[in-house]
Scaffold this motif. Sequence first.
Motif, short mmCIF file in Angstrom:
data_model
loop_
_atom_site.label_atom_id
_atom_site.label_comp_id
_atom_site.label_asym_id
_atom_site.label_seq_id
_atom_site.Cartn_x
_atom_site.Cartn_y
_atom_site.Cartn_z
N ARG A 28 -53.48 -65.51 -46.66
CA ARG A 28 -52.28 -64.67 -46.73
C ARG A 28 -51.06 -65.46 -47.18
N VAL A 29 -50.90 -66.67 -46.68
CA VAL A 29 -49.78 -67.52 -47.10
C VAL A 29 -49.93 -67.86 -48.59
N GLY A 30 -51.17 -68.15 -49.01
CA GLY A 30 -51.42 -68.45 -50.42
C GLY A 30 -51.05 -67.27 -51.32
N ILE A 31 -51.40 -66.07 -50.90
CA ILE A 31 -51.05 -64.87 -51.69
C ILE A 31 -49.54 -64.71 -51.75
N ASP A 32 -48.85 -64.94 -50.63
CA ASP A 32 -47.38 -64.85 -50.62
C ASP A 32 -46.78 -65.84 -51.62
N ILE A 33 -47.32 -67.06 -51.66
CA ILE A 33 -46.82 -68.08 -52.59
C ILE A 33 -47.09 -67.68 -54.04
N ILE A 34 -48.26 -67.11 -54.29
CA ILE A 34 -48.60 -66.64 -55.64
C ILE A 34 -47.61 -65.56 -56.08
N ILE A 35 -47.33 -64.60 -55.20
CA ILE A 35 -46.39 -63.52 -55.53
C ILE A 35 -45.00 -64.07 -55.80
N GLU A 36 -44.55 -65.02 -54.96
CA GLU A 36 -43.23 -65.63 -55.16
C GLU A 36 -43.14 -66.29 -56.54
N ASN A 37 -44.20 -67.01 -56.93
CA ASN A 37 -44.20 -67.69 -58.23
C ASN A 37 -44.26 -66.70 -59.38
N LEU A 38 -45.00 -65.61 -59.23
CA LEU A 38 -45.03 -64.58 -60.28
C LEU A 38 -43.65 -63.95 -60.44
N LYS A 39 -42.94 -63.74 -59.32
CA LYS A 39 -41.58 -63.19 -59.39
C LYS A 39 -40.62 -64.15 -60.09
N GLN A 40 -40.94 -65.46 -60.04
CA GLN A 40 -40.13 -66.46 -60.73
C GLN A 40 -40.60 -66.65 -62.18
N LYS A 80 -43.60 -67.37 -63.37
CA LYS A 80 -44.49 -68.51 -63.57
C LYS A 80 -45.93 -68.01 -63.59
N SER A 81 -46.77 -68.67 -64.37
CA SER A 81 -48.19 -68.36 -64.40
C SER A 81 -48.90 -69.10 -63.27
N ILE A 82 -49.98 -68.53 -62.79
CA ILE A 82 -50.75 -69.12 -61.71
C ILE A 82 -52.15 -69.40 -62.24
N VAL A 83 -52.59 -70.66 -62.16
CA VAL A 83 -53.92 -71.03 -62.60
C VAL A 83 -54.79 -71.22 -61.36
N LEU A 84 -55.88 -70.45 -61.29
CA LEU A 84 -56.83 -70.56 -60.19
C LEU A 84 -58.10 -71.20 -60.75
N LYS A 126 -56.23 -63.44 -67.06
CA LYS A 126 -57.08 -63.97 -68.12
C LYS A 126 -58.18 -64.79 -67.44
N PRO A 127 -59.43 -64.32 -67.54
CA PRO A 127 -60.51 -65.06 -66.88
C PRO A 127 -60.71 -66.44 -67.50
N GLY A 128 -61.09 -67.39 -66.67
CA GLY A 128 -61.35 -68.75 -67.13
C GLY A 128 -62.73 -68.89 -67.74
N GLY A 141 -59.43 -68.24 -63.25
CA GLY A 141 -58.64 -67.85 -64.40
C GLY A 141 -57.16 -67.98 -64.13
N MET A 142 -56.38 -67.21 -64.88
CA MET A 142 -54.93 -67.31 -64.80
C MET A 142 -54.30 -65.93 -64.60
N LEU A 143 -53.36 -65.87 -63.67
CA LEU A 143 -52.52 -64.69 -63.47
C LEU A 143 -51.18 -65.01 -64.11
N PHE A 144 -50.63 -64.04 -64.84
CA PHE A 144 -49.32 -64.30 -65.43
C PHE A 144 -48.51 -63.00 -65.50
N PRO A 145 -47.20 -63.12 -65.30
CA PRO A 145 -46.35 -61.93 -65.38
C PRO A 145 -46.09 -61.57 -66.84
N ALA A 146 -46.02 -60.27 -67.11
CA ALA A 146 -45.73 -59.79 -68.46
C ALA A 146 -44.85 -58.55 -68.35
N ILE A 147 -44.05 -58.32 -69.36
CA ILE A 147 -43.19 -57.14 -69.37
C ILE A 147 -43.89 -56.03 -70.13
#
Length: 125
Positions: A42-54, A56-60, A100-102, A64-70
């Motif tokens: 749960r803490v990890g998910i919160d950190i991922i959401i905070e970074n997406l709001k900033q 930033k892309s998240i590489v797992l 984007k899957p790795g 793969g990679m989660l990234f914000p887009a408009i």
Amino acid sequence: MIRKLRPLSERKPKEMVRINKLAREVSKRTGYTVKDIIEVWRVGIDIIIENLKQEKSIVLPKIGMLFPAIKPPRKVMSMNGGVGIPTAMEMAARWVVRFKPGKFIKKELTNHPVSKEQVEDLYED
């Protein structure tokens, strides 16, 4: 004869694996408690959401990679709840999350066998 695919919502897997089941499996493999695993998740998910709001892309790794887009603004029709005349509107731009899957997960799924029954289940007829 052209076969018609069932809607995507009907082609999704029937079974879902929830966090408690994942946590129990991780607990068996690592020896950590289920409670600790869920808390870290749960803490990890919160950190991922905070970074997406900033923005930033998240590489797992291995996933793969989660990234914000408009999603740009677009024209839509408001049906007014089925009452009166539909009206044209513009839906505002908004942030969405893309995935984007790795390479590793793509390779693993590509090598996973597909049965004839699974292929037949994709179609409506």
